[in-house]
Design an enzyme around this catalytic site. Structure first.
Site, mmCIF file in Angstrom:
data_model
loop_
_atom_site.group_PDB
_atom_site.id
_atom_site.type_symbol
_atom_site.label_atom_id
_atom_site.label_comp_id
_atom_site.label_asym_id
_atom_site.label_seq_id
_atom_site.Cartn_x
_atom_site.Cartn_y
_atom_site.Cartn_z
ATOM 1 N N ASP A 188 30.606 -31.955 0.981
ATOM 2 C CA ASP A 188 29.920 -31.719 2.256
ATOM 3 C C ASP A 188 28.410 -31.687 2.059
ATOM 4 O O ASP A 188 27.656 -32.261 2.831
ATOM 5 C CB ASP A 188 30.388 -30.394 2.876
ATOM 6 C CG ASP A 188 31.843 -30.443 3.292
ATOM 7 O OD1 ASP A 188 32.220 -31.402 3.992
ATOM 8 O OD2 ASP A 188 32.611 -29.539 2.916
ATOM 9 N N HIS A 221 36.432 -35.464 9.078
ATOM 10 C CA HIS A 221 35.766 -35.906 7.834
ATOM 11 C C HIS A 221 36.639 -35.678 6.602
ATOM 12 O O HIS A 221 36.379 -36.258 5.553
ATOM 13 C CB HIS A 221 34.427 -35.170 7.654
ATOM 14 C CG HIS A 221 34.559 -33.776 7.113
ATOM 15 N ND1 HIS A 221 34.980 -32.722 7.879
ATOM 16 C CD2 HIS A 221 34.345 -33.266 5.869
ATOM 17 C CE1 HIS A 221 35.001 -31.627 7.137
ATOM 18 N NE2 HIS A 221 34.636 -31.913 5.916
ATOM 19 N N HIS A 278 0.815 -1.222 0.000
ATOM 20 C CA HIS A 278 0.000 0.000 0.000
ATOM 21 C C HIS A 278 0.848 1.271 0.000
ATOM 22 O O HIS A 278 0.291 2.359 0.045
ATOM 23 C CB HIS A 278 -0.932 0.044 1.207
ATOM 24 C CG HIS A 278 -1.716 -1.212 1.441
ATOM 25 N ND1 HIS A 278 -1.258 -2.239 2.245
ATOM 26 C CD2 HIS A 278 -2.922 -1.619 0.957
ATOM 27 C CE1 HIS A 278 -2.138 -3.215 2.268
ATOM 28 N NE2 HIS A 278 -3.166 -2.877 1.484
ATOM 29 N N HIS A 314 36.482 -35.763 1.541
ATOM 30 C CA HIS A 314 37.108 -34.978 0.468
ATOM 31 C C HIS A 314 38.258 -35.711 -0.218
ATOM 32 O O HIS A 314 39.084 -35.082 -0.871
ATOM 33 C CB HIS A 314 37.607 -33.634 1.022
ATOM 34 C CG HIS A 314 36.523 -32.815 1.635
ATOM 35 N ND1 HIS A 314 35.392 -32.442 0.943
ATOM 36 C CD2 HIS A 314 36.378 -32.303 2.888
ATOM 37 C CE1 HIS A 314 34.598 -31.737 1.745
ATOM 38 N NE2 HIS A 314 35.173 -31.648 2.932
ATOM 39 N N ASP A 329 35.047 -30.414 13.014
ATOM 40 C CA ASP A 329 35.160 -31.710 12.346
ATOM 41 C C ASP A 329 36.212 -31.710 11.234
ATOM 42 O O ASP A 329 35.896 -31.620 10.046
ATOM 43 C CB ASP A 329 33.787 -32.122 11.784
ATOM 44 C CG ASP A 329 33.771 -33.586 11.357
ATOM 45 O OD1 ASP A 329 34.837 -34.113 10.993
ATOM 46 O OD2 ASP A 329 32.690 -34.204 11.382
HETATM 47 FE FE1 FES Z 1 0.292 -2.180 3.535
HETATM 48 FE FE2 FES Z 1 2.941 -2.325 3.735
HETATM 49 S S1 FES Z 1 1.749 -0.659 3.179
HETATM 50 S S2 FES Z 1 1.528 -3.902 3.998
HETATM 51 FE FE FE Z 2 34.248 -30.493 4.363
#
Ligand code: FES
Ligand code: FE
Length: 436
Positions: A352, A212, A107, A217, A209
């Site tokens: 990972d 691992h 709005h 890797h 860790d």
């Molecule tokens: Fe209405 Fe932001 S102006 S939700």
């Molecule tokens: Fe890693």
């Protein structure tokens, strides 16, 4: 509380080194994390170099909540919810930029960069000039502060000051933000991607860790480097566990693996770092987590945040970090190597991600898998709180799970406490050693 406190206490046994698998998948535990952990802890928002000029802003998250971070005209930084006070619409959908105002696209309520409501359509006819605009600014964080360019905020007015929250971890944070006089710069261009797993699995891995690396890797490291990392024994190094949940694991004298083109600069930088920090911190390459969800790999020029998106989903936001005063070609070399290894499709990173995704899928689909207790016993009882030179609880080995035990201990304290969980409220000696 949807989760019973005694049930929660039974899920983490940090003294024995066991954690219940369902804390990584349970919806009620996740909602409680948003309330008790992410709405209280100091969370990383940005580095100064991401928003250098007045009007610079970026969008991030604190837990599940969207937050705008904006540089003010006086140089200070403010952070507030990116949610309009009229109906809760986002007032800014850009990732970052420079602006004087944020206009809500529902709005048209408009806020200045301090978060004040400054313009409302039809204020004088439809609202009859009676809307108390000063009461409907964007919701500000309770506290915001920075440490050597790292900006953090908390929604908890009762949280202790940032420096107290970081505690003994600043000794290690200095090793990657303050190793050269000019400090660090975070290069523009955040890379974001989604993992279908739990954020804690990634955060704990970066805290402690190193175990691992040899296996997860193996193929990616073997293909792009000559490192002898996977010969078997724990590489020479150490682990730091903070009573406050932070963790760091570093390998001594690890050659830079991925920064071809920057070798001369790095040699010179190493000498500068040794002069500023001493050899122990200057000579380690490692991984860290600042509790709960800021992590990084200083040796690979990488910084990242694990943003929770649900019990079984998180987003990785990843940046390349360089020395601010480094020559341009060095910065480019660091960016390239960081992207090739730790980027979303990086040779190391995808290993990972595959683990975290598959672990998440097992917990999502299963029942028996949720009943498991995972083992965190590596190095239990082999750490010291009285290391000659290093603050915090220290394991004099790169492999260990002390940082993970400290992480889940602190997590449990946040999750089971009605108020801010001061360490002094919990009975042990370790807290007395913090900030020594
Ligand atoms: Fe209405 Fe932001 S102006 S939700
Ligand atoms: Fe890693």
């Amino acid at each position: 509380m949807a989760v019973d406190r005694s049930e929660l206490l039974a899920k983490v046994d940090w003294e024995r080194g066991e954690v219940s698998a369902d804390i990584f998948i349970d919806e009620d535990i996740y909602r409680l994390e948003l309330e008790r952990l992410f709405s209280r802890a100091w969370l990383f928002l940005a580095h100064d170099t991401m928003i250098p000029k007045p009007g610079d802003f970026l969008n991030t998250y604190m837990g599940g909540d969207p937050v705008l971070v904006a540089r003010q005209r006086d140089g200070s930084v403010k952070a507030y919810l990116n949610a309009c006070r009229h109906r809760g619409m986002k007032v800014c959908r850009a990732e970052d930029g420079n602006t004087k105002h944020f206009m809500c696209t529902y709005h048209g309520w408009t806020y200045d960069i301090a978060g004040n409501l400054v313009n409302v359509p039809n204020e004088h006819d439809a609202y009859h000039g009676e809307l108390p605009k000063e009461e409907f600014g964007l919701k500000q964080v309770a506290q915001i502060d920075s440490y050597k360019g790292l900006i953090f905020a908390t929604f908890d007015a009762d949280a202790p000051p940032l420096l107290e929250y970081l505690g003994d971890s600043v000794y290690y944070i200095d090793a990657w933000v303050d190793h050269v006089p000019g400090g660090i710069e975070v290069l523009p261009g955040v890379v974001k991607w989604t993992i279908h797993g739990n954020w804690k699995i990634a955060a704990e891995q970066f805290a402690g860790d190193g175990y691992h690396v040899n296996v997860t890797h193996m193929s990616s490291l073997a293909q792009i480097s000559n490192t002898d990392l996977y010969t078997g024994p724990s590489p020479a190094g150490f682990q730091f566990s903070s009573r406050l949940g932070h963790g760091y694991s570093g390998i001594y004298n690890q050659p830079s693996r991925f920064e071809d083109g920057a070798a001369d600069y790095r040699t010179q930088r190493m000498q500068t770092a040794i002069d500023r920090l001493g050899p122990e911190r200057a000579n380690t390459v490692g991984n860290f987590t600042v509790f709960p969800n800021l992590s990084g790999l200083p040796g690979q020029s990488n910084l990242r945040v694990w943003h929770p998106k649900g019990p079984n989903t998180f987003q990785i936001w990843s940046w390349t970090v360089v020395d601010r005063d480094a020559p341009e070609e060095v910065k480019r070399a660091q960016q390239l190597s960081s992207t090739l290894t730790e980027g979303a499709a990086g040779t190391v990173e995808v290993d990972d991600g595959e683990n975290w995704d598959l672990m998440g899928q097992l917990l999502q689909d299963g029942y028996q898998t949720r009943l498991l207790k995972w083992n965190y016993q590596m190095g239990l009882g082999h750490e010291t709180d009285d290391h000659a030179t290093l603050p915090g609880r220290i394991n004099e080995m790169y492999f260990g799970e002390g940082p993970q035990r400290a992480f889940y201990r602190r997590w449990l304290e946040f999750m089971t406490s009605e108020k801010w969980p001061h360490c002094d409220d919990f009975d042990d000696d370790w807290s007395k050693k913090v900030n020594r």
